[in-house]
Design an enzyme around this catalytic site. Structure first.
Site, PDB file in Angstrom:
ATOM      1  N   LYS A  64      19.955  43.901  42.902  1.00  0.00           N
ATOM      2  CA  LYS A  64      19.089  44.316  44.014  1.00  0.00           C
ATOM      3  C   LYS A  64      19.086  43.331  45.186  1.00  0.00           C
ATOM      4  CE  LYS A  64      17.340  48.162  42.254  1.00  0.00           C
ATOM      5  NZ  LYS A  64      17.561  49.484  42.880  1.00  0.00           N
ATOM      6  N   GLU A  94       9.304  49.610  47.879  1.00  0.00           N
ATOM      7  CA  GLU A  94       8.836  50.237  46.650  1.00  0.00           C
ATOM      8  C   GLU A  94       9.566  49.571  45.500  1.00  0.00           C
ATOM      9  OE1 GLU A  94      12.757  51.374  46.320  1.00  0.00           O
ATOM     10  OE2 GLU A  94      11.551  51.363  48.168  1.00  0.00           O
ATOM     11  N   SER A 135      23.978  45.574  35.455  1.00  0.00           N
ATOM     12  CA  SER A 135      23.262  45.513  36.730  1.00  0.00           C
ATOM     13  C   SER A 135      22.116  44.521  36.759  1.00  0.00           C
ATOM     14  CB  SER A 135      22.731  46.905  37.089  1.00  0.00           C
ATOM     15  OG  SER A 135      21.881  47.387  36.060  1.00  0.00           O
TER      16      SER A 135
END
Length: 403
Positions: A96, A118, A385
């Site tokens: 991210k 969010e 991830s």
């Protein structure tokens, strides 16, 4: 005469991936989205912007990430050689940060002073809080109350980084409702605020922009596997919630016809209404939170309840580029259940010494299921991830009930 569009040249100027994508938002946001599109287009072609992003990704975030041969797991499964793209080793613990960093540099160019986001699993919230701290901007993160309970560690991390974390009590109290609240905030504070949307979702230019900031995953993986094996992999695998980590891995390989790609959704308790978040298993075309895509809805168009043991995959819609790639037959989409993901979570920890995020564990579970279909001369690259620090407490309730 212009050349025919390719998978890698999408979306078109209006933000459409075929029939998917576009921009479905209140008029109050159109000027901000137009401004963002113009600024992003300029930044893409600005060597100074690209160099600053590259330097920060290296020095602040820890890129490039390794492509790791999972030797013991490969031996246990007895199928293909399995490589893990180690996005879990990035600063903040997941992919991210790639997108959060790119977007805050855009926010700085736009003269914005306040950041909102969010988050579901909390990793995007932590990444956003991290870059906001790095650049001295105020940060507000919206998070469903249910997700705050199951991802408490990340709530604490965000607050330590100086962000305000707002609990969303509406609806199912998960990611969809958090996005709703972030959009309401943006409409109200659009002049001072930039919304760092965390996945390849939402109105144009977000699906394109988030994908581009995550392309570094696939670009590195492509170069690394050629260095290690002298050829491209037979199969790429990644988990798919909104789809940012998957599209980041897939996109640089879309022109390589011999490379198969599979996105793995959340099968939850099984493919029953309200018990999963696998949009390609009984979903339909619709519009949600600014984009036209494939989503889970009833016959009246009402968004269905979703479930996944992984908060980051617990969402009713999928990114429009994934919907396009599925419709075109370029990428396949499968699912793994909670039980399968938890099993893979524990197995990779014990065999490889890596505790994966529960989201990533869905991709691991898929590879475990299909390994027998491949020979030991085949190669699989799986995008790990994120890491599972955030999930240890929740997973222990299922895996170590006596603890």
């Amino acid at each position: 005469m212009s050349s025919a569009p390719t998978f890698q040249s999408m979306p078109d100027e209006s933000g459409h991936f075929g029939t998917f994508g576009g921009r479905f938002v209140p008029e109050t946001l159109m000027a901000a989205l137009n401004e963002l599109t113009v600024e992003y287009t300029a930044a893409k072609n600005d060597p100074e912007f690209q160099q600053e992003l590259k330097q920060l990704l290296a020095d602040f975030c820890g890129r490039e990430t390794p492509l790791y041969f999972a030797e013991r797991w490969t031996e246990k499964l007895g199928g293909p050689k399995i490589y893990l793209k180690r996005e879990d080793l990035l600063h903040t613990g997941a992919h991210k940060i790639n997108n959060a960093l790119g977007q805050i540099l855009l926010a700085k160019r736009l003269g914005k002073t306040r950041i909102i986001a969010e988050t579901g699993a909390g990793q995007h919230g932590v990444a956003t809080a991290t870059v906001a701290a790095r650049f001295g901007m105020k940060c507000v993160v919206y998070m469903g109350a249910v997700d705050m309970e199951r991802q408490h560690l990340n709530v604490v991390r965000m607050r330590l980084l100086g962000a305000e974390v707002v609990a969303v009590e509406a609806g199912q109290r998960t990611l969809k409702e958090a996005v709703n609240e972030a959009l309401r905030d943006w409409v109200t504070n659009v002049r001072s605020t930039h919304y760092i949307l965390g996945s390849a979702l939402g109105p144009h230019p977000y699906p394109m922009m988030v994908r581009d900031f995550h392309r570094v995953i696939g670009e590195e993986a492509r170069r690394q596997i050629l260095e290690k094996e002298g050829r491209l992999p037979n199969l790429l695998v990644a988990c798919v919630g909104g789809g940012s980590n998957a599209i980041g891995l897939f996109h640089p390989f879309l022109g390589d016809e011999d490379v198969k790609m599979v996105g793995v959704e959340a099968g939850g308790h099984g493919i029953k209404h309200g018990e999963h978040a696998a949009r390609f298993q009984g979903g339909k075309l619709g519009v949600l939170q600014g984009t036209k895509t494939w989503l889970l809805a009833d016959d009246d168009g009402q968004i269905e309840l979703t479930h996944s043991v992984s908060a980051g995959l617990d969402y009713a819609a999928v990114g429009p580029e994934h919907a396009f790639l599925q419709a075109e037959g370029r990428v396949e989409y499968d699912f793994a259940t909670d039980d399968e993901a938890l099993d893979a979570f524990q197995e990779i920890a014990k065999i490889e010494g890596i505790i994966p995020a529960l989201e990533s564990a869905h991709a691991l579970a898929y590879v475990k299921k299909i390994a027998n279909n491949y020979s030991n001369s085949d190669i699989v690259v799986l995008n790990l991830s994120g890491r599972g620090d955030k999930d240890v407490e929740q997973a222990s309730k299922y895996l170590l009930p006596s603890e």
